[in-house]
Design a protein around this motif. Structure first.
Motif, PDB file in Angstrom:
ATOM      1  N   TYR A  76       0.836  -1.196   0.000  1.00 16.49           N
ATOM      2  CA  TYR A  76       0.000   0.000   0.000  1.00 16.49           C
ATOM      3  C   TYR A  76       0.878   1.257   0.000  1.00 16.49           C
ATOM      4  O   TYR A  76       0.974   1.961   1.008  1.00 16.49           O
ATOM      5  CB  TYR A  76      -0.918   0.004   1.228  1.00 16.49           C
ATOM      6  CG  TYR A  76      -1.658  -1.291   1.430  1.00 16.49           C
ATOM      7  CD1 TYR A  76      -2.608  -1.734   0.506  1.00 16.49           C
ATOM      8  CD2 TYR A  76      -1.399  -2.100   2.542  1.00 16.49           C
ATOM      9  CE1 TYR A  76      -3.286  -2.926   0.689  1.00 16.49           C
ATOM     10  CE2 TYR A  76      -2.075  -3.291   2.733  1.00 16.49           C
ATOM     11  CZ  TYR A  76      -3.016  -3.703   1.807  1.00 16.49           C
ATOM     12  OH  TYR A  76      -3.678  -4.886   1.984  1.00 16.49           O
TER      13      TYR A  76
ATOM     14  N   GLU B  72      -5.092   4.889   2.804  1.00 15.79           N
ATOM     15  CA  GLU B  72      -6.082   5.062   1.727  1.00 15.79           C
ATOM     16  C   GLU B  72      -5.969   3.937   0.702  1.00 15.79           C
ATOM     17  O   GLU B  72      -6.985   3.425   0.223  1.00 15.79           O
ATOM     18  CB  GLU B  72      -5.894   6.416   1.051  1.00 15.79           C
ATOM     19  CG  GLU B  72      -6.344   7.586   1.895  1.00 15.79           C
ATOM     20  CD  GLU B  72      -6.189   8.912   1.172  1.00 15.79           C
ATOM     21  OE1 GLU B  72      -5.940   8.898  -0.061  1.00 15.79           O
ATOM     22  OE2 GLU B  72      -6.303   9.953   1.832  1.00 15.79           O
ATOM     23  N   ASP B  73      -4.744   3.559   0.359  1.00 20.10           N
ATOM     24  CA  ASP B  73      -4.535   2.443  -0.573  1.00 20.10           C
ATOM     25  C   ASP B  73      -5.077   1.138   0.011  1.00 20.10           C
ATOM     26  O   ASP B  73      -5.688   0.334  -0.692  1.00 20.10           O
ATOM     27  CB  ASP B  73      -3.040   2.256  -0.865  1.00 20.10           C
ATOM     28  CG  ASP B  73      -2.605   2.961  -2.136  1.00 20.10           C
ATOM     29  OD1 ASP B  73      -3.401   3.744  -2.677  1.00 20.10           O
ATOM     30  OD2 ASP B  73      -1.468   2.713  -2.573  1.00 20.10           O
TER      31      ASP B  73
ATOM     32  N   MET C 206      -7.483   0.742   2.237  1.00 19.22           N
ATOM     33  CA  MET C 206      -8.946   0.757   2.242  1.00 19.22           C
ATOM     34  C   MET C 206      -9.505   0.573   0.827  1.00 19.22           C
ATOM     35  O   MET C 206     -10.484  -0.139   0.627  1.00 19.22           O
ATOM     36  CB  MET C 206      -9.459   2.070   2.850  1.00 19.22           C
ATOM     37  CG  MET C 206      -9.054   2.250   4.310  1.00 19.22           C
ATOM     38  SD  MET C 206      -9.438   0.816   5.363  1.00 19.22           S
ATOM     39  CE  MET C 206     -11.220   0.829   5.290  1.00 19.22           C
ATOM     40  N   ARG C 207      -8.840   1.175  -0.158  1.00 22.31           N
ATOM     41  CA  ARG C 207      -9.267   1.018  -1.557  1.00 22.31           C
ATOM     42  C   ARG C 207      -9.173  -0.453  -1.979  1.00 22.31           C
ATOM     43  O   ARG C 207     -10.083  -0.999  -2.607  1.00 22.31           O
ATOM     44  CB  ARG C 207      -8.406   1.900  -2.458  1.00 22.31           C
ATOM     45  CG  ARG C 207      -8.921   2.036  -3.870  1.00 22.31           C
ATOM     46  CD  ARG C 207      -8.089   3.018  -4.689  1.00 22.31           C
ATOM     47  NE  ARG C 207      -8.109   4.357  -4.122  1.00 22.31           N
ATOM     48  CZ  ARG C 207      -7.050   4.960  -3.574  1.00 22.31           C
ATOM     49  NH1 ARG C 207      -5.878   4.359  -3.525  1.00 22.31           N
ATOM     50  NH2 ARG C 207      -7.153   6.180  -3.086  1.00 22.31           N
ATOM     51  N   ALA C 208      -8.065  -1.109  -1.594  1.00 28.59           N
ATOM     52  CA  ALA C 208      -7.875  -2.523  -1.940  1.00 28.59           C
ATOM     53  C   ALA C 208      -8.942  -3.384  -1.281  1.00 28.59           C
ATOM     54  O   ALA C 208      -9.469  -4.316  -1.887  1.00 28.59           O
ATOM     55  CB  ALA C 208      -6.478  -2.978  -1.522  1.00 28.59           C
ATOM     56  N   ARG C 209      -9.275  -3.062  -0.046  1.00 28.63           N
ATOM     57  CA  ARG C 209     -10.302  -3.851   0.644  1.00 28.63           C
ATOM     58  C   ARG C 209     -11.681  -3.635   0.044  1.00 28.63           C
ATOM     59  O   ARG C 209     -12.487  -4.562  -0.013  1.00 28.63           O
ATOM     60  CB  ARG C 209     -10.284  -3.528   2.139  1.00 28.63           C
ATOM     61  CG  ARG C 209      -9.029  -4.094   2.797  1.00 28.63           C
ATOM     62  CD  ARG C 209      -9.031  -3.985   4.286  1.00 28.63           C
ATOM     63  NE  ARG C 209      -7.817  -4.615   4.822  1.00 28.63           N
ATOM     64  CZ  ARG C 209      -7.431  -4.529   6.072  1.00 28.63           C
ATOM     65  NH1 ARG C 209      -8.160  -3.867   6.941  1.00 28.63           N
ATOM     66  NH2 ARG C 209      -6.330  -5.125   6.473  1.00 28.63           N
ATOM     67  N   MET C 210     -11.948  -2.426  -0.414  1.00 26.02           N
ATOM     68  CA  MET C 210     -13.228  -2.174  -1.071  1.00 26.02           C
ATOM     69  C   MET C 210     -13.327  -2.963  -2.380  1.00 26.02           C
ATOM     70  O   MET C 210     -14.381  -3.480  -2.724  1.00 26.02           O
ATOM     71  CB  MET C 210     -13.399  -0.675  -1.351  1.00 26.02           C
ATOM     72  CG  MET C 210     -13.580   0.172  -0.100  1.00 26.02           C
ATOM     73  SD  MET C 210     -14.981  -0.336   0.926  1.00 26.02           S
ATOM     74  CE  MET C 210     -16.331   0.172  -0.106  1.00 26.02           C
ATOM     75  N   GLN C 211     -12.207  -3.072  -3.099  1.00 29.42           N
ATOM     76  CA  GLN C 211     -12.207  -3.846  -4.340  1.00 29.42           C
ATOM     77  C   GLN C 211     -12.431  -5.329  -4.068  1.00 29.42           C
ATOM     78  O   GLN C 211     -12.902  -6.061  -4.933  1.00 29.42           O
ATOM     79  CB  GLN C 211     -10.879  -3.647  -5.081  1.00 29.42           C
ATOM     80  CG  GLN C 211     -10.742  -2.274  -5.691  1.00 29.42           C
ATOM     81  CD  GLN C 211      -9.357  -1.997  -6.253  1.00 29.42           C
ATOM     82  OE1 GLN C 211      -8.415  -2.773  -6.042  1.00 29.42           O
ATOM     83  NE2 GLN C 211      -9.217  -0.895  -6.957  1.00 29.42           N
TER      84      GLN C 211
ATOM     85  N   GLY D  73     -15.260  -4.989   0.120  1.00 23.92           N
ATOM     86  CA  GLY D  73     -15.519  -4.050   1.200  1.00 23.92           C
ATOM     87  C   GLY D  73     -15.410  -4.627   2.599  1.00 23.92           C
ATOM     88  O   GLY D  73     -15.820  -3.992   3.567  1.00 23.92           O
TER      89      GLY D  73
END
Length: 199
Positions: free
Chosen positions: A155, A160-161, A163-168, A171
């Motif tokens: 990350y 932020e990276d 959280m973005r990866a987890r959303m992809q 979520g």
């Protein structure tokens, strides 16, 4: 010697619980790092849906130094501008930590008779005897650096990276500990913190 008692004998490397804790974590974290580096390269050559793409010969090699060179060429050198400097720092850190990790993993262990707080490892590399000396605090420092390195190589944009990866991924994230509790796995008890092993 009574062969029936062979299973009774055990050699002890005489590491403290704290030393053993950090050595184990370091080995696991370095393995996680190698896995991430390999996976990032793999995704450059085999994006999802193109799994049959040809891989470089070095990807078939267990030599991490060669795989790391591929990572620099195909991941670091092509990173978005906002991540390039951060990933370059991680690449430099991997190279700084590599020799110390090799001393821990490939060295022959002993402790200094004149100072029992110091652990020593000796190995032969390219016809040269290489020695390393470390204390438990050195191990903790190495563990901390390796933990940060593992996070930043995954990350580079920070939280932020992540959280973005987890959303992809839908979520949500579930830890190994939580999964083992829900599944009533026997490993759940081992994953539940009992005390701080790092002190």
């Amino acid at each position: 010697m009574d062969k029936s008692r062979d299973d009774f004998y055990r050699f002890d490397v005489e590491l403290s619980d704290r030393e053993t804790f950090f050595v184990g974590k370091i080995v696991a974290l370095w393995g996680a790092l190698e896995h991430e580096v390999f996976t990032q390269i793999l995704l450059k050559f085999c994006p999802p849906g193109e799994e049959n793409a040809a891989l470089p010969k070095k990807m078939n090699n267990a030599q991490f130094s060669e795989v790391l060179k591929l990572w620099k060429t195909h991941v670091l050198d092509n990173a978005p501008e906002e991540h390039a400097e951060i990933l370059k720092d991680q690449y430099d850190e991997i190279n700084r930590l590599g020799e110390y990790r090799n001393a821990l993993v490939h060295g022959m262990w002993d402790w200094q008779k004149t100072n029992p707080a110091i652990i020593s490892t000796i190995r032969v590399h390219k016809n040269t005897v290489v020695e390393a000396h470390f204390t438990v605090d050195d191990l903790q420092s190495f563990y901390d650096r390796l933990g940060r390195l593992n996070f930043m190589i995954r990350y580079p944009g920070g939280v932020e990276d992540m959280m973005r990866a987890r959303m992809q991924d839908g979520g949500y994230y579930i830890s190994r500990r939580a999964a083992s509790i829900f599944m009533e796995s026997p490993v759940a008890e081992d994953l539940t913190p009992k005390a701080d092993n790092t002190k």
